[in-house]
Design a protein around this motif. Sequence first.
Motif, PDB file in Angstrom:
ATOM      1  N   LEU A   5      -8.658   6.517 -39.540  1.00  0.00           N
ATOM      2  CA  LEU A   5      -7.389   5.854 -39.830  1.00  0.00           C
ATOM      3  C   LEU A   5      -6.797   5.205 -38.593  1.00  0.00           C
ATOM      4  O   LEU A   5      -6.140   4.172 -38.689  1.00  0.00           O
ATOM      5  CB  LEU A   5      -6.410   6.852 -40.440  1.00  0.00           C
ATOM      6  N   ALA A   6      -7.041   5.767 -37.417  1.00  0.00           N
ATOM      7  CA  ALA A   6      -6.530   5.180 -36.174  1.00  0.00           C
ATOM      8  C   ALA A   6      -7.130   3.794 -35.956  1.00  0.00           C
ATOM      9  O   ALA A   6      -6.438   2.861 -35.544  1.00  0.00           O
ATOM     10  CB  ALA A   6      -6.843   6.090 -34.985  1.00  0.00           C
ATOM     11  N   GLU A   7      -8.397   3.654 -36.265  1.00  0.00           N
ATOM     12  CA  GLU A   7      -9.063   2.353 -36.133  1.00  0.00           C
ATOM     13  C   GLU A   7      -8.460   1.342 -37.101  1.00  0.00           C
ATOM     14  O   GLU A   7      -8.219   0.183 -36.744  1.00  0.00           O
ATOM     15  CB  GLU A   7     -10.556   2.516 -36.395  1.00  0.00           C
ATOM     16  N   LEU A   8      -8.166   1.766 -38.324  1.00  0.00           N
ATOM     17  CA  LEU A   8      -7.575   0.869 -39.313  1.00  0.00           C
ATOM     18  C   LEU A   8      -6.153   0.472 -38.921  1.00  0.00           C
ATOM     19  O   LEU A   8      -5.744  -0.672 -39.119  1.00  0.00           O
ATOM     20  CB  LEU A   8      -7.585   1.524 -40.690  1.00  0.00           C
ATOM     21  N   GLU A   9      -5.407   1.426 -38.358  1.00  0.00           N
ATOM     22  CA  GLU A   9      -4.035   1.122 -37.929  1.00  0.00           C
ATOM     23  C   GLU A   9      -4.006   0.093 -36.812  1.00  0.00           C
ATOM     24  O   GLU A   9      -3.054  -0.663 -36.672  1.00  0.00           O
ATOM     25  CB  GLU A   9      -3.329   2.400 -37.475  1.00  0.00           C
ATOM     26  N   SER A  10      -5.062   0.050 -36.007  1.00  0.00           N
ATOM     27  CA  SER A  10      -5.070  -0.857 -34.857  1.00  0.00           C
ATOM     28  C   SER A  10      -5.538  -2.272 -35.206  1.00  0.00           C
ATOM     29  O   SER A  10      -5.629  -3.122 -34.331  1.00  0.00           O
ATOM     30  CB  SER A  10      -5.952  -0.279 -33.742  1.00  0.00           C
ATOM     31  N   LEU A  11      -5.802  -2.554 -36.473  1.00  0.00           N
ATOM     32  CA  LEU A  11      -6.254  -3.889 -36.875  1.00  0.00           C
ATOM     33  C   LEU A  11      -5.194  -4.965 -36.671  1.00  0.00           C
ATOM     34  O   LEU A  11      -5.523  -6.123 -36.446  1.00  0.00           O
ATOM     35  CB  LEU A  11      -6.690  -3.889 -38.341  1.00  0.00           C
ATOM     36  N   HIS A  12      -3.922  -4.565 -36.770  1.00  0.00           N
ATOM     37  CA  HIS A  12      -2.849  -5.539 -36.621  1.00  0.00           C
ATOM     38  C   HIS A  12      -1.620  -4.835 -36.069  1.00  0.00           C
ATOM     39  O   HIS A  12      -1.342  -3.694 -36.425  1.00  0.00           O
ATOM     40  CB  HIS A  12      -2.525  -6.168 -37.989  1.00  0.00           C
ATOM     41  N   ALA A  17       1.280   2.574 -40.108  1.00  0.00           N
ATOM     42  CA  ALA A  17       0.506   3.757 -40.456  1.00  0.00           C
ATOM     43  C   ALA A  17      -0.386   3.464 -41.651  1.00  0.00           C
ATOM     44  O   ALA A  17      -0.034   2.671 -42.520  1.00  0.00           O
ATOM     45  CB  ALA A  17       1.432   4.923 -40.781  1.00  0.00           C
ATOM     46  N   VAL A  18      -1.522   4.118 -41.688  1.00  0.00           N
ATOM     47  CA  VAL A  18      -2.425   4.056 -42.826  1.00  0.00           C
ATOM     48  C   VAL A  18      -2.690   5.493 -43.241  1.00  0.00           C
ATOM     49  O   VAL A  18      -3.024   6.335 -42.410  1.00  0.00           O
ATOM     50  CB  VAL A  18      -3.760   3.359 -42.460  1.00  0.00           C
ATOM     51  N   HIS A  19      -2.489   5.772 -44.523  1.00  0.00           N
ATOM     52  CA  HIS A  19      -2.748   7.101 -45.063  1.00  0.00           C
ATOM     53  C   HIS A  19      -3.818   6.988 -46.129  1.00  0.00           C
ATOM     54  O   HIS A  19      -3.828   6.041 -46.917  1.00  0.00           O
ATOM     55  CB  HIS A  19      -1.480   7.692 -45.682  1.00  0.00           C
ATOM     56  N   GLU A  20      -4.686   7.959 -46.171  1.00  0.00           N
ATOM     57  CA  GLU A  20      -5.748   7.981 -47.170  1.00  0.00           C
ATOM     58  C   GLU A  20      -5.309   8.849 -48.342  1.00  0.00           C
ATOM     59  O   GLU A  20      -4.910  10.004 -48.154  1.00  0.00           O
ATOM     60  CB  GLU A  20      -7.018   8.554 -46.549  1.00  0.00           C
ATOM     61  N   GLN A  42      -3.454  10.300 -40.023  1.00  0.00           N
ATOM     62  CA  GLN A  42      -4.362  10.112 -38.896  1.00  0.00           C
ATOM     63  C   GLN A  42      -4.675  11.418 -38.168  1.00  0.00           C
ATOM     64  O   GLN A  42      -5.766  11.597 -37.650  1.00  0.00           O
ATOM     65  CB  GLN A  42      -3.747   9.105 -37.921  1.00  0.00           C
ATOM     66  N   THR A  43      -3.744  12.340 -38.146  1.00  0.00           N
ATOM     67  CA  THR A  43      -3.962  13.602 -37.431  1.00  0.00           C
ATOM     68  C   THR A  43      -4.703  14.634 -38.286  1.00  0.00           C
ATOM     69  O   THR A  43      -4.955  15.745 -37.830  1.00  0.00           O
ATOM     70  CB  THR A  43      -2.624  14.213 -36.964  1.00  0.00           C
ATOM     71  N   GLY A  44      -5.040  14.278 -39.522  1.00  0.00           N
ATOM     72  CA  GLY A  44      -5.791  15.176 -40.384  1.00  0.00           C
ATOM     73  C   GLY A  44      -4.943  16.109 -41.217  1.00  0.00           C
ATOM     74  O   GLY A  44      -5.468  16.974 -41.907  1.00  0.00           O
TER      75      GLY A  44
END
Length: 103
Positions: A5-12, A17-20, A42-44
């Motif tokens: 999720l950290a990688e996805l958050e850094s796209l823009h 935040a991105v939550h699954e 992101q922290t699990g």
Amino acid sequence: MMMNLAELESLHADIQAVHEIVQTLKASIDGKEIEIDILRNQTGHYFYELSHYYIGADKTDPHDSSENRFSSAQEAARGALRCVTMFYRSTDEGGAWVRNESF
């Protein structure tokens, strides 16, 4: 599969935040269907979001002040069910289920 999720958050830069969503549940309470999303951050840690909450006839604040952060999806589901039933009373005349607009 756990996503990064950290990688996805850094796209823009505007992504905060991105939550699954790891699981979606439905609970039937006295004929009312309540949807429960169990999410992972992101922290699990896991947390829940509810489709509806109950406002009693006494207009008690329906928002649970307990922690909404759990170490497993199972614990988050238990927390969600405790929260959704905390203010509900089947004999409460004048109470109502209200849609959670942020769901």
